[in-house]
Design a protein around this motif. Structure first.
Motif, PDB file in Angstrom:
ATOM      1  N   GLU A 133       0.825  -1.202   0.000  1.00 49.25           N
ATOM      2  CA  GLU A 133       0.000   0.000   0.000  1.00 49.25           C
ATOM      3  C   GLU A 133       0.866   1.260   0.000  1.00 49.25           C
ATOM      4  O   GLU A 133       0.576   2.232  -0.703  1.00 49.25           O
ATOM      5  CB  GLU A 133      -0.918   0.011   1.227  1.00 49.25           C
ATOM      6  CG  GLU A 133      -2.040  -0.999   1.174  1.00 49.25           C
ATOM      7  CD  GLU A 133      -3.164  -0.560   0.253  1.00 49.25           C
ATOM      8  OE1 GLU A 133      -4.007   0.249   0.667  1.00 49.25           O
ATOM      9  OE2 GLU A 133      -3.193  -1.028  -0.898  1.00 49.25           O
ATOM     10  N   THR A 279      -1.873   5.099  -8.617  1.00 53.99           N
ATOM     11  CA  THR A 279      -3.231   5.567  -8.321  1.00 53.99           C
ATOM     12  C   THR A 279      -3.991   5.833  -9.602  1.00 53.99           C
ATOM     13  O   THR A 279      -5.170   5.500  -9.730  1.00 53.99           O
ATOM     14  CB  THR A 279      -3.174   6.865  -7.489  1.00 53.99           C
ATOM     15  OG1 THR A 279      -2.455   6.617  -6.296  1.00 53.99           O
ATOM     16  CG2 THR A 279      -4.575   7.333  -7.131  1.00 53.99           C
ATOM     17  N   TYR A 353      -3.165   8.639  -2.502  1.00 54.60           N
ATOM     18  CA  TYR A 353      -3.797   7.321  -2.422  1.00 54.60           C
ATOM     19  C   TYR A 353      -4.230   6.983  -0.997  1.00 54.60           C
ATOM     20  O   TYR A 353      -5.330   6.471  -0.785  1.00 54.60           O
ATOM     21  CB  TYR A 353      -2.822   6.265  -2.942  1.00 54.60           C
ATOM     22  CG  TYR A 353      -3.308   4.847  -2.826  1.00 54.60           C
ATOM     23  CD1 TYR A 353      -4.328   4.370  -3.636  1.00 54.60           C
ATOM     24  CD2 TYR A 353      -2.743   3.975  -1.892  1.00 54.60           C
ATOM     25  CE1 TYR A 353      -4.769   3.063  -3.530  1.00 54.60           C
ATOM     26  CE2 TYR A 353      -3.167   2.669  -1.779  1.00 54.60           C
ATOM     27  CZ  TYR A 353      -4.194   2.221  -2.603  1.00 54.60           C
ATOM     28  OH  TYR A 353      -4.628   0.921  -2.480  1.00 54.60           O
ATOM     29  N   LEU A 354      -3.375   7.269  -0.031  1.00 55.64           N
ATOM     30  CA  LEU A 354      -3.652   6.872   1.350  1.00 55.64           C
ATOM     31  C   LEU A 354      -4.446   7.915   2.119  1.00 55.64           C
ATOM     32  O   LEU A 354      -5.058   7.606   3.144  1.00 55.64           O
ATOM     33  CB  LEU A 354      -2.347   6.584   2.090  1.00 55.64           C
ATOM     34  CG  LEU A 354      -1.533   5.388   1.594  1.00 55.64           C
ATOM     35  CD1 LEU A 354      -0.248   5.247   2.390  1.00 55.64           C
ATOM     36  CD2 LEU A 354      -2.341   4.104   1.687  1.00 55.64           C
ATOM     37  N   GLY A 366      -8.207   8.341   5.319  1.00 57.33           N
ATOM     38  CA  GLY A 366      -8.538   7.591   4.114  1.00 57.33           C
ATOM     39  C   GLY A 366      -8.053   6.169   4.310  1.00 57.33           C
ATOM     40  O   GLY A 366      -8.195   5.584   5.386  1.00 57.33           O
ATOM     41  N   ARG A 367      -7.414   5.607   3.297  1.00 60.97           N
ATOM     42  CA  ARG A 367      -6.905   4.242   3.405  1.00 60.97           C
ATOM     43  C   ARG A 367      -5.803   4.127   4.454  1.00 60.97           C
ATOM     44  O   ARG A 367      -5.556   3.045   4.981  1.00 60.97           O
ATOM     45  CB  ARG A 367      -6.370   3.779   2.045  1.00 60.97           C
ATOM     46  CG  ARG A 367      -7.420   3.638   0.980  1.00 60.97           C
ATOM     47  CD  ARG A 367      -6.828   3.170  -0.328  1.00 60.97           C
ATOM     48  NE  ARG A 367      -6.356   1.811  -0.239  1.00 60.97           N
ATOM     49  CZ  ARG A 367      -7.097   0.720  -0.471  1.00 60.97           C
ATOM     50  NH1 ARG A 367      -8.364   0.863  -0.807  1.00 60.97           N
ATOM     51  NH2 ARG A 367      -6.588  -0.481  -0.374  1.00 60.97           N
ATOM     52  N   TYR A 370      -6.853   2.326   7.501  1.00 63.97           N
ATOM     53  CA  TYR A 370      -6.858   0.872   7.453  1.00 63.97           C
ATOM     54  C   TYR A 370      -5.455   0.325   7.673  1.00 63.97           C
ATOM     55  O   TYR A 370      -5.274  -0.723   8.292  1.00 63.97           O
ATOM     56  CB  TYR A 370      -7.426   0.382   6.122  1.00 63.97           C
ATOM     57  CG  TYR A 370      -8.895   0.669   5.950  1.00 63.97           C
ATOM     58  CD1 TYR A 370      -9.783   0.461   6.997  1.00 63.97           C
ATOM     59  CD2 TYR A 370      -9.405   1.151   4.758  1.00 63.97           C
ATOM     60  CE1 TYR A 370     -11.133   0.733   6.860  1.00 63.97           C
ATOM     61  CE2 TYR A 370     -10.751   1.419   4.604  1.00 63.97           C
ATOM     62  CZ  TYR A 370     -11.618   1.211   5.664  1.00 63.97           C
ATOM     63  OH  TYR A 370     -12.956   1.472   5.526  1.00 63.97           O
ATOM     64  N   THR A 451      -7.665  -9.423  -1.246  1.00 63.75           N
ATOM     65  CA  THR A 451      -7.345  -7.991  -1.205  1.00 63.75           C
ATOM     66  C   THR A 451      -7.213  -7.353  -2.578  1.00 63.75           C
ATOM     67  O   THR A 451      -7.064  -6.137  -2.681  1.00 63.75           O
ATOM     68  CB  THR A 451      -6.039  -7.766  -0.430  1.00 63.75           C
ATOM     69  OG1 THR A 451      -4.979  -8.497  -1.062  1.00 63.75           O
ATOM     70  CG2 THR A 451      -6.168  -8.224   1.013  1.00 63.75           C
ATOM     71  N   SER A 750     -13.375  -1.521  -0.530  1.00 63.07           N
ATOM     72  CA  SER A 750     -12.427  -1.446   0.591  1.00 63.07           C
ATOM     73  C   SER A 750     -13.075  -1.948   1.869  1.00 63.07           C
ATOM     74  O   SER A 750     -12.461  -2.694   2.644  1.00 63.07           O
ATOM     75  CB  SER A 750     -11.945  -0.001   0.778  1.00 63.07           C
ATOM     76  OG  SER A 750     -11.184   0.419  -0.315  1.00 63.07           O
ATOM     77  N   GLU A 751     -14.330  -1.543   2.103  1.00 57.54           N
ATOM     78  CA  GLU A 751     -15.023  -1.972   3.319  1.00 57.54           C
ATOM     79  C   GLU A 751     -15.262  -3.481   3.309  1.00 57.54           C
ATOM     80  O   GLU A 751     -15.188  -4.139   4.348  1.00 57.54           O
ATOM     81  CB  GLU A 751     -16.354  -1.235   3.464  1.00 57.54           C
ATOM     82  CG  GLU A 751     -16.231   0.203   3.919  1.00 57.54           C
ATOM     83  CD  GLU A 751     -15.786   1.129   2.798  1.00 57.54           C
ATOM     84  OE1 GLU A 751     -15.806   0.710   1.624  1.00 57.54           O
ATOM     85  OE2 GLU A 751     -15.410   2.288   3.098  1.00 57.54           O
TER      86      GLU A 751
END
Length: 880
Positions: A133, A279, A353-354, A366-367, A370, A451, A750-751
């Motif tokens: 990531e 991205t 992206y993150l 954001g990501r 996670y 994933t 993503s969820e």
């Protein structure tokens, strides 16, 4: 000729050995060397001689790399004993002892090794995922100079963050701000049709400015960065697209390709397929000026469509650049410095992206959340596995107490004992690491499928082995530290006098570790339940329209101008219920406009509306609810200038009786003919925005999508008939369709991944915890064999014995539930705040998580408890 030991080894031995022991030591060493030559050969004996000599090297404090001889050595001193006991010979002996202990206590070894291996495998998988990531967009050579623009819009006393920007912004920034070296607009992706001869295919198409390939490090196979998107008719294509249409990248360069069956573009560059770590994803890039030629509305400052990226000069100060662009829009906004105004802000591109979420118009998470979440989960699971090791090792210490006592009596010091037990822990950890790497290799394909990644085990990467080595040392020291210090602290006199009895302090510590272990497990189980419920909620929530059995396909080529014929033919299909069209996708609509006004509205206080063009029967096809008024109808010619609005728009406008009241959109003035009940046309992460729908007539129509509602269970045959009709009316384009429910679900990909990962990790955490409970239950049953025999002789039933053994373990589990519940509530409340529409955290979720933990714990310890309770008391008392 007699073999002689290495001369340099002898010199080193003389240097480090005490003077009064040199002759004796050299003699012994030479005798040993002669013996080893006959046994294993001269070559191996010389190597062994060097190894033994190095064992005599003593490094004094403060001299980390120096060798310094002592004039005298007291061989009875602890310091000398330490040096002797840490010699290579003794290390080999310790290793043998460790192996024997592991083999002798098979249950303990398997439970510990399996728990550590699973915990470390989980940590490794998460580490690889986090690394993947974080690698997104890291390949751009100019990443430290690349930025994207986002806007803060102030209106009605509110502020919102927007990533879409005005079309002219990129060019104007480069022209006006000296620190900005390059800039480009980048439009959202669309599936467009390309053809070369008889080859027709759809490709994901974006548009970008001439500076794009100068800014971003996408590898060009053919062409140059300067010429790739230089002209209006330029087209840069990927390797795969070049191979589809031309056979190879070399054959594609300079060739024409038909775009949308209405104009020819020239292939000016071929780039390597966009990597997964990017991205921005696209099959081809059209020149931005060419896009403006087809979409003149994008030239205005009022509409927002593309993303804007720019690259600053190497010597530029980003803070000064941001200060310059903050009020850049004022000179293009006639309402500047009034209640409605726009500010520009910038974000490093590699953080895009993150970190993509907004909170109060500021980039906030954001990501990356996670990544933090699962990194914490990895630490939790590894801690749980280490706690298993600590608990089992300390519980088994009674069996090793006499060993410790005897060794202390014969002169072993505590530091050496600590080293031995840490070494045993490290040895078991090494085996666990080897097993965990095997687990990771076996699980990676399934993990990648879950994933959506393409992660490979980086066995050729030295940094991976360095991290693995560090993880091994960390886990070994963490898992073995308490048992090592506990066992080495035992009093030899007390131990040798009788059986070891644990004091209150050590018992409480072990109970505390079990509480901590199950607290972490409960947090993961609660998280699993809440995430699953939220994902289920967003996927099943009534959106205000029926997304089941609703498909849509693009109105491209001749389908747009022949829409009326298309609708008529589709309506003849028996399995089709309704047909309509709209300019956006039914599953997602992110466009916006501020050009809406009405009598009495404040011109300085604008609100962003979401516009959508629709066709007749739109309300019926979507199964929307009309609160007031009606849908567009052919019986009313004035509907061509009319509008439908939703309840959110009515609330903003403020009309009491809206039907017939006028609204002005730019130069178009029309009456409200109907008010729709609010429905979700974006994801549930955002609130429902004001919507305005206009009739997309032939004079206005520019593509969009046909939407078709079909009967349940007749999808296959209906799609086949739709394809026949579309190919007849539009032979130059392939038939492409989308299911609304699937496209809607894709917004929560993503969820969905997080939900599945949470399920697996929660199960893994509770499984590892129960491995520890199983080991402790086995040990406890062994320790209380005599007590159980006496109780059975005195009349205790099997149920009484099982209850007695179980209650000691259920107490820490219950305490863990009480401690974990508020922490889990806080953590999951924070996660749910990312949704505008979310579930409520209810009491039963914590009860369910606790009940699951208790049930699994009972199931784990019941086997050993029942086994101990059923044992013949005569046999147990005789053995005692």
């Amino acid at each position: 000729m007699t073999s002689q030991p290495p001369r340099w080894a002898d010199r080193l031995l003389k240097l480090v050995c005490a003077p009064h022991r040199r002759e004796e030591t050299l003699g012994d060493m030479h005798e040993e060397f002669a013996y080893q030559v006959g046994r294993i050969g001269e070559r191996r004996a010389r190597w062994r001689y060097w190894w033994d000599v190095l064992g005599f090297v003593k490094t004094p404090p403060g001299w980390p790399f120096a060798i310094k001889p002592k004039s005298t050595i007291d061989y009875s001193s602890p310091e000398c004993r330490t040096t002797f006991l840490l010699s290579p010979v003794m290390i080999r002996n310790y290793t043998k002892i460790a192996f024997r202990n592991l083999v002798k206590n098979k249950t303990f070894s398997v439970v510990n090794m399996l728990g550590l291996a699973l915990g470390m495998a989980c940590s490794l998988l998460i580490m690889l995922w986090v690394q993947d990531e974080r690698s997104v967009d890291a390949f751009h050579a100019n990443k430290q100079q690349l930025y994207r623009i986002y806007m803060r819009e102030y209106f009605s006393g509110k502020v919102q963050g927007v990533i879409w920007t005005p079309g002219p912004l990129a060019a104007e920034l480069k022209k006006s701000i000296p620190e900005i070296q390059l800039s480009t607009a980048f439009s959202w992706a669309s599936s467009q049709t390309f053809s070369v001869g008889n080859k027709v295919n759809k490709q994901q198409t974006n548009t970008a400015g001439a500076d794009f390939f100068k800014m971003f490090s996408y590898k060009l196979l053919q062409g140059t960065a300067e010429a790739a998107l230089k002209d209006r008719n330029s087209l840069a294509i990927s390797r795969s697209m070049a191979e589809v249409f031309f056979g190879s990248p070399e054959a594609a360069i300079g060739k024409p390709i038909r775009f949308d069956n209405r104009k020819d573009l020239l292939v000016t560059a071929v780039f390597e397929n966009v990597p997964k770590s990017s991205t921005l994803t696209f099959d081809c890039l059209q020149n931005w000026d060419g896009y403006l030629e087809d979409n003149p509305w994008a030239k205005g400052w009022e509409s927002t469509d593309p993303l804007t990226f720019f690259m600053i000069r190497p010597d530029a100060n980003p803070e000064k650049v941001e200060a310059k662009i903050k009020h850049f829009m004022d000179k293009f906004n006639k309402d500047a410095n009034k209640p409605f105004h726009t500010e520009l802000a910038m974000q490093p591109f590699h953080e895009y992206y993150l970190n993509s979420n907004f909170k109060n118009a500021q980039i906030d998470g954001g990501r990356i959340e996670y990544l933090r979440l699962f990194s914490l989960v990895a630490v939790f699971i590894l801690l749980i596995a280490c706690i298993n090791f600590m608990n089992l090792a300390t519980a088994r210490s009674a069996k090793r107490a006499k060993e410790v006592g005897v060794r202390k009596v014969v002169g072993a010091i505590r530091a050496v004992l600590v080293g031995q037990f840490l070494g045993e822990a490290m040895l078991l950890t090494v085996f666990s690491v080897m097993l965990s790497v095997l687990f990771v290799g076996l699980l990676l394909p399934s993990f990648n499928s879950l994933t959506g990644k393409q992660i490979a085990l980086p066995i050729n990467d030295l940094s991976f082995w360095g991290i693995l080595g560090g993880l091994t040392v960390f886990t070994g020291l963490l898992a073995g530290s308490y048992p090592a210090f506990f066992l080495s602290s035992l009093n030899p006199i007390r131990v040798l006098k009788g059986a070891l009895k644990f004091d209150t302090k050590s018992t409480w510590l072990r109970q505390g570790l079990v509480v901590f272990q199950f607290s972490l497990s409960i947090i993961l189980i609660v998280g699993m339940i809440i995430i699953y419920r939220q994902v289920e909620y967003v996927q099943t929530k009534n959106l205000g329209y029926d997304r089941e059995n609703l498909i849509y396909f693009p109105l491209e080529g001749d389908l747009s101008k022949n829409y009326d014929v298309l609708k008529e033919e589709i309506s003849q299909i028996l399995s089709v219920k309704q047909v309509s069209q709209m300019t956006e996708s039914p599953a997602s609509n992110g466009s916006g406009t501020e050009g809406i006004s009405w009598p009495g509205s404040d011109p300085t206080d604008k609100v962003r509306f979401t516009p959508v063009g629709v066709g007749y029967d739109f309300v019926k096809t979507m199964n929307l609810n009309v609160v007031e008024g009606r849908d567009f109808a052919k019986d009313f010619p004035t509907d061509s200038t009319g509008f439908l609005i939703n309840e959110a728009a009515l609330k903003v406008i403020g009309y009491k009786d809206p039907i017939g009241k006028t609204i002005t959109w730019g130069n178009n003035k029309g009456a409200i003919i109907g008010v729709l009940k609010d429905f979700h046309f974006q994801s549930l992460h955002t609130s429902i925005r004001p919507l305005i729908a206009y009739l997309n007539t032939n004079s206005r129509r520019h593509g969009g999508n046909a939407i078709v509602r079909i009967e349940a269970g007749k999808t296959t045959e209906t799609l086949a008939q739709l394809e026949i009709i579309c190919k007849k009316l539009n032979p130059k384009f392939p038939f492409t369709y989308y299911f609304t429910d699937q496209e809607y679900a894709r917004q929560y990909q993503s969820e969905q991944v997080v939900s599945k990962l949470a399920n697996y990790f929660a199960f893994l955490a509770i499984f590892i915890s129960c491995l520890g409970l199983f080991g402790l239950a086995t040990f406890t049953a062994e320790q209380r064999t005599k007590e159980i025999g006496v109780r059975k002789v005195l009349g205790a039933s099997v149920g009484n014995i099982v209850g007695l053994l179980s209650q000691d373990f259920l107490k820490p589990v219950a305490i863990g539930i009480l401690l974990a519940s508020p922490v889990a509530w806080w953590a999951m409340s924070k996660w749910l705040n990312g949704f505008a529409y979310k579930i409520d955290i209810e009491w039963w979720m914590f009860v369910l998580a606790g009940s699951l933990a208790v049930a699994i714990a009972l199931l784990t310890i019941s086997f050993q408890s029942i086994k101990a309770a059923l044992m013949n008391p005569v046999k147990s008392l005789r053995s005692e």
